[in-house]
Scaffold this active site. Structure first.
Site, PDB file in Angstrom:
ATOM      1  N   GLY A 181      38.165  44.222  29.926  1.00 30.70           N
ATOM      2  CA  GLY A 181      37.899  42.980  29.220  1.00 30.70           C
ATOM      3  C   GLY A 181      37.641  41.852  30.191  1.00 30.70           C
ATOM      4  N   LYS A 206      44.573  45.149  33.815  1.00 33.08           N
ATOM      5  CA  LYS A 206      43.293  44.527  33.424  1.00 33.08           C
ATOM      6  C   LYS A 206      42.384  44.610  34.640  1.00 33.08           C
ATOM      7  CE  LYS A 206      40.739  41.308  33.462  1.00 33.08           C
ATOM      8  NZ  LYS A 206      39.336  41.521  33.893  1.00 33.08           N
ATOM      9  N   VAL A 230      41.044  38.801  28.103  1.00 42.05           N
ATOM     10  CA  VAL A 230      42.199  39.695  28.296  1.00 42.05           C
ATOM     11  C   VAL A 230      43.147  39.135  29.372  1.00 42.05           C
ATOM     12  CG1 VAL A 230      42.896  42.027  28.987  1.00 42.05           C
ATOM     13  CG2 VAL A 230      40.888  41.706  27.528  1.00 42.05           C
ATOM     14  N   GLY A 231      42.563  38.673  30.478  1.00 42.78           N
ATOM     15  CA  GLY A 231      43.390  38.122  31.563  1.00 42.78           C
ATOM     16  C   GLY A 231      44.160  36.899  31.098  1.00 42.78           C
ATOM     17  N   GLU A 249      47.464  37.702  45.338  1.00 47.81           N
ATOM     18  CA  GLU A 249      46.771  38.109  46.569  1.00 47.81           C
ATOM     19  C   GLU A 249      45.360  37.532  46.479  1.00 47.81           C
ATOM     20  OE1 GLU A 249      48.303  39.370  48.916  1.00 47.81           O
ATOM     21  OE2 GLU A 249      49.968  40.517  48.110  1.00 47.81           O
ATOM     22  N   GLY A 268      38.066  38.260  32.088  1.00 46.06           N
ATOM     23  CA  GLY A 268      39.217  37.548  32.622  1.00 46.06           C
ATOM     24  C   GLY A 268      39.680  36.436  31.703  1.00 46.06           C
ATOM     25  N   CYS A 301      38.733  40.608  51.369  1.00 45.63           N
ATOM     26  CA  CYS A 301      39.560  39.406  51.514  1.00 45.63           C
ATOM     27  C   CYS A 301      40.068  39.275  52.946  1.00 45.63           C
ATOM     28  CB  CYS A 301      40.718  39.461  50.539  1.00 45.63           C
ATOM     29  SG  CYS A 301      41.631  41.008  50.675  1.00 45.63           S
ATOM     30  N   GLU A 353      35.216  30.978  51.972  1.00 45.59           N
ATOM     31  CA  GLU A 353      35.076  32.438  51.916  1.00 45.59           C
ATOM     32  C   GLU A 353      33.688  32.779  51.377  1.00 45.59           C
ATOM     33  OE1 GLU A 353      37.396  34.643  48.943  1.00 45.59           O
ATOM     34  OE2 GLU A 353      37.974  36.001  50.556  1.00 45.59           O
TER      35      GLU A 353
HETATM   36  P1  NAD Z   1      38.011  37.020  40.395  1.00 45.61           P
HETATM   37  O1  NAD Z   1      39.123  36.092  40.721  1.00 45.61           O
HETATM   38  O2  NAD Z   1      36.783  36.475  39.794  1.00 45.61           O
HETATM   39  O3  NAD Z   1      38.509  38.150  39.379  1.00 45.61           O
HETATM   40  C1  NAD Z   1      39.628  38.961  39.650  1.00 45.61           C
HETATM   41  C2  NAD Z   1      40.189  39.464  38.332  1.00 45.61           C
HETATM   42  O4  NAD Z   1      40.681  38.345  37.597  1.00 45.61           O
HETATM   43  C3  NAD Z   1      39.174  40.159  37.438  1.00 45.61           C
HETATM   44  O5  NAD Z   1      39.793  41.221  36.778  1.00 45.61           O
HETATM   45  C4  NAD Z   1      38.806  39.048  36.460  1.00 45.61           C
HETATM   46  O6  NAD Z   1      38.340  39.529  35.227  1.00 45.61           O
HETATM   47  C5  NAD Z   1      40.140  38.356  36.296  1.00 45.61           C
HETATM   48  N1  NAD Z   1      40.051  36.982  35.800  1.00 45.61           N
HETATM   49  C6  NAD Z   1      39.004  36.118  35.882  1.00 45.61           C
HETATM   50  N2  NAD Z   1      39.298  34.952  35.270  1.00 45.61           N
HETATM   51  C7  NAD Z   1      40.565  35.074  34.801  1.00 45.61           C
HETATM   52  C8  NAD Z   1      41.436  34.205  34.088  1.00 45.61           C
HETATM   53  N3  NAD Z   1      41.066  32.975  33.722  1.00 45.61           N
HETATM   54  N4  NAD Z   1      42.667  34.649  33.768  1.00 45.61           N
HETATM   55  C9  NAD Z   1      43.084  35.873  34.134  1.00 45.61           C
HETATM   56  N5  NAD Z   1      42.295  36.752  34.802  1.00 45.61           N
HETATM   57  C10 NAD Z   1      41.052  36.361  35.135  1.00 45.61           C
HETATM   58  O7  NAD Z   1      37.740  37.807  41.739  1.00 45.61           O
HETATM   59  P2  NAD Z   1      36.593  38.873  42.018  1.00 45.61           P
HETATM   60  O8  NAD Z   1      35.306  38.128  42.056  1.00 45.61           O
HETATM   61  O9  NAD Z   1      36.741  40.037  41.108  1.00 45.61           O
HETATM   62  O10 NAD Z   1      37.001  39.367  43.491  1.00 45.61           O
HETATM   63  C11 NAD Z   1      36.680  38.667  44.648  1.00 45.61           C
HETATM   64  C12 NAD Z   1      37.806  37.771  45.102  1.00 45.61           C
HETATM   65  O11 NAD Z   1      39.003  38.513  45.218  1.00 45.61           O
HETATM   66  C13 NAD Z   1      37.581  37.155  46.469  1.00 45.61           C
HETATM   67  O12 NAD Z   1      37.880  35.781  46.460  1.00 45.61           O
HETATM   68  C14 NAD Z   1      38.558  37.885  47.380  1.00 45.61           C
HETATM   69  O13 NAD Z   1      38.993  37.194  48.491  1.00 45.61           O
HETATM   70  C15 NAD Z   1      39.658  38.195  46.446  1.00 45.61           C
HETATM   71  N6  NAD Z   1      40.405  39.371  46.933  1.00 45.61           N
HETATM   72  C16 NAD Z   1      41.661  39.208  47.457  1.00 45.61           C
HETATM   73  C17 NAD Z   1      42.354  40.297  47.956  1.00 45.61           C
HETATM   74  C18 NAD Z   1      43.744  40.165  48.518  1.00 45.61           C
HETATM   75  O14 NAD Z   1      44.460  41.153  48.564  1.00 45.61           O
HETATM   76  N7  NAD Z   1      44.177  39.017  48.966  1.00 45.61           N
HETATM   77  C19 NAD Z   1      41.783  41.542  47.925  1.00 45.61           C
HETATM   78  C20 NAD Z   1      40.504  41.685  47.394  1.00 45.61           C
HETATM   79  C21 NAD Z   1      39.835  40.589  46.886  1.00 45.61           C
END
Ligand code: NAD
Length: 475
Positions: A200, A169, A205-206, A244, A202, A278, A378
């Site tokens: 999709g 996803k 689909v998530g 992560e 989050g 991150c 962050e």
């Molecule tokens: P996000 O958490 O908003 O979304 C990440 C993914 O999760 C997307 O595919 C999103 O659609 C999905 N998602 C959202 N709500 C969900 C739910 N309720 N259930 C299941 N899935 C859901 O993050 P973002 O805005 O896409 O990315 C930025 C964030 O990611 C930052 O906080 C950053 O630190 C973190 N990040 C961490 C790493 C790491 O390896 N530690 C690497 C890159 C980014």
């Protein structure tokens, strides 16, 4: 205009049952460049069913077969690198420099997983027992927008190496990048259902993947907030989770460090990937008596960054991924000023001439104190917070004064001293005098930066479960 109207289930591109569409926007101009049709719960259930069916045979494949598949995936991705890079620059705003590195890395992750698999023992003798490391089952891979293809490829490569089948996803904001990578992966010709890709939201689909009883494992990269909600949701079916999450990485400059080298590196550590990383070293911790020299060198280093069109090879910082992310960064810059930090470089608003896109001014604050929000939260943009210390012990204390523990950086002329300091910093990785990545070393966070590790042997172990066989023929 690019219209993405299909998802990938059971070895085929299919029209989703979901009908919601979302605009795709170029962050450099805020022009609409396409639309994506999003999958829904039923699409997710179909993808899980396909992965579950494929697991029966795929989980029984030999190491050699899986190594051959990983090689095919590598070749299929490698051949389309230019398309992947172009999509990442256009849709996400990564600088050409960063996108090139990131997409090359995505392709290589299949070979790295194959190498790890080659040396991995799935059978061990322990005590009087034979222990078999069994693939967990269907793995859901949920990825963010800030390096879409490399997250997809690394997670996919590791899951397949372990013998799991997969539903991916990707971020809904990365649909053009997802389309290119889906086409590549399809070309590799793996058996149907081994991997499935559902665009999709989050919360649709998530969330379905999180609650689905046939998903055994979730590997999630994204925000700490969403990671926690996935951990809570996954508890009902006791899914294994690798999370992560976010970071607020400290960068400790010891008093013997060569500032001429350490400061440009520190600015790069914070501004890499447009600051949307991150692992960004967003807290720079420097000796109090060297602050004036640090300020001078930071100004020079920031002056050498180039903000602008990410497709231009000389650009080092592109736009923020979305207007929302732009506003978030602006908000934090305002908060920094309001809470009394001193603006050294940058500030609110767009850089001159770049008003149409989500470009921000590379920003540095000094006189930041530990309680300020810009020192604790962050930001996910090119905003560096500089703090000072009087003693080495205080530097370590400041470094550890955070809810996060993903990555840390230490600079010193004396490697052994830097190692001693590094050993006291609570973080999954500590980089000494460098900005390197080791794809065989574990990656992941302490504290609220996550659970579990990716990459190398530790990454592979996250997709298997030990099963002990006790007893002997003669008993
Ligand atoms: P996000 O958490 O908003 O979304 C990440 C993914 O999760 C997307 O595919 C999103 O659609 C999905 N998602 C959202 N709500 C969900 C739910 N309720 N259930 C299941 N899935 C859901 O993050 P973002 O805005 O896409 O990315 C930025 C964030 O990611 C930052 O906080 C950053 O630190 C973190 N990040 C961490 C790493 C790491 O390896 N530690 C690497 C890159 C980014």
């Amino acid at each position: 205009m690019k219209n993405i109207t299909q998802i990938y289930i059971n070895g085929q591109f299919v029209t989703p049952q979901g009908s919601e569409t979302m605009e795709l926007i170029n962050p450099s101009t805020n022009a609409v460049i396409g639309h994506v049709t999003l999958g829904n719960e039923r699409d997710t259930q179909d993808a899980v069913a396909a992965a579950r069916a494929a697991f029966k045979t795929f989980s029984k494949t030999s190491k050699e077969e899986r190594i051959a598949y990983l090689q095919k995936l590598h070749d299929a991705v490698n051949v389309r690198l230019d398309d992947m890079i172009a999509a990442m620059v256009q849709e996400y705003g990564a600088s050409l420099q960063f996108a090139t590195m990131s997409c090359q890395y995505a392709a290589k992750s299949f070979l790295q997983a194959a190498d790890v698999l080659r040396g991995f023992e799935f059978q061990k003798d322990i005590g009087r027992s034979r222990v078999s490391l069994e693939p967990l089952g269907v793995a859901a891979l949920i990825t963010p927008w800030n390096a879409s293809s490399s997250f997809i490829c690394n997670k996919l490569a590791t899951a397949l190496a372990a013998g799991c089948t997969v539903v991916i996803k990707p971020s809904e904001m990365s649909a053009m990048q997802t389309q290119v990578i889906s086409e590549c992966l399809h070309e590799a010709g793996l058996p149907p259902g081994v991997f499935n890709i559902v665009n999709g939201r989050g919360d649709v689909v998530g969330a379905e993947l999180t609650r689905h009883p046939d998903v055994a494992k979730i590997s999630f990269t994204g925000s700490t907030l969403v990671g926690k909600s996935i951990a809570r949701g996954a508890a009902d079916t006791l899914k294994r989770v690798t999370l992560e999450l976010g970071g607020k990485s400290p960068n400790v400059i010891l008093d013997d460090a060569d500032l001429q080298k350490a400061i440009p590196l520190a600015v790069m550590a914070c501004y890499m990937n447009n600051g949307q990383a991150c692992i960004a070293g967003s807290r720079l911790i420097v000796p109090e008596e060297q602050l004036d020299e640090v300020k001078r060198l930071v100004k020079i280093a920031v002056g050498q960054t180039r903000v602008g069109d990410p497709a231009d090879a000389s650009t080092t910082i592109g736009p923020m991924v979305s207007k929302k992310q732009y506003e978030r960064v602006q908000h934090y810059i305002r908060v920094g000023i309001e809470q009394g930090a001193e603006l050294l470089v940058g500030g609110e608003g767009h850089p001159q001439g770049l008003e149409a896109g989500n470009f921000v001014k590379p920003t540095v604050f000094v006189n930041v104190t530990r309680d300020m929000r810009i020192a604790r939260e962050e930001i996910f943009g090119p905003v560096l917070s500089i703090m000072t210390y009087k003693t080495e012990a205080e530097a370590i204390e400041i470094a550890n004064d955070t809810d996060y523990g993903l990555q840390a950086y230490v600079s010193s002329a004396d490697y052994d001293r830097a190692s001693r300091v590094a050993s006291q910093i609570v973080a999954g990785r500590v980089l000494i005098n460098c900005l390197d990545h080791d794809p065989l070393a574990p990656f992941g966070g302490f504290k609220q930066s996550g659970i579990g590790r990716e990459y190398g042997v530790y990454g592979l172990e996250e997709y298997v479960e030990p099963k002990a066989f006790i007893g002997s023929r003669g008993a």
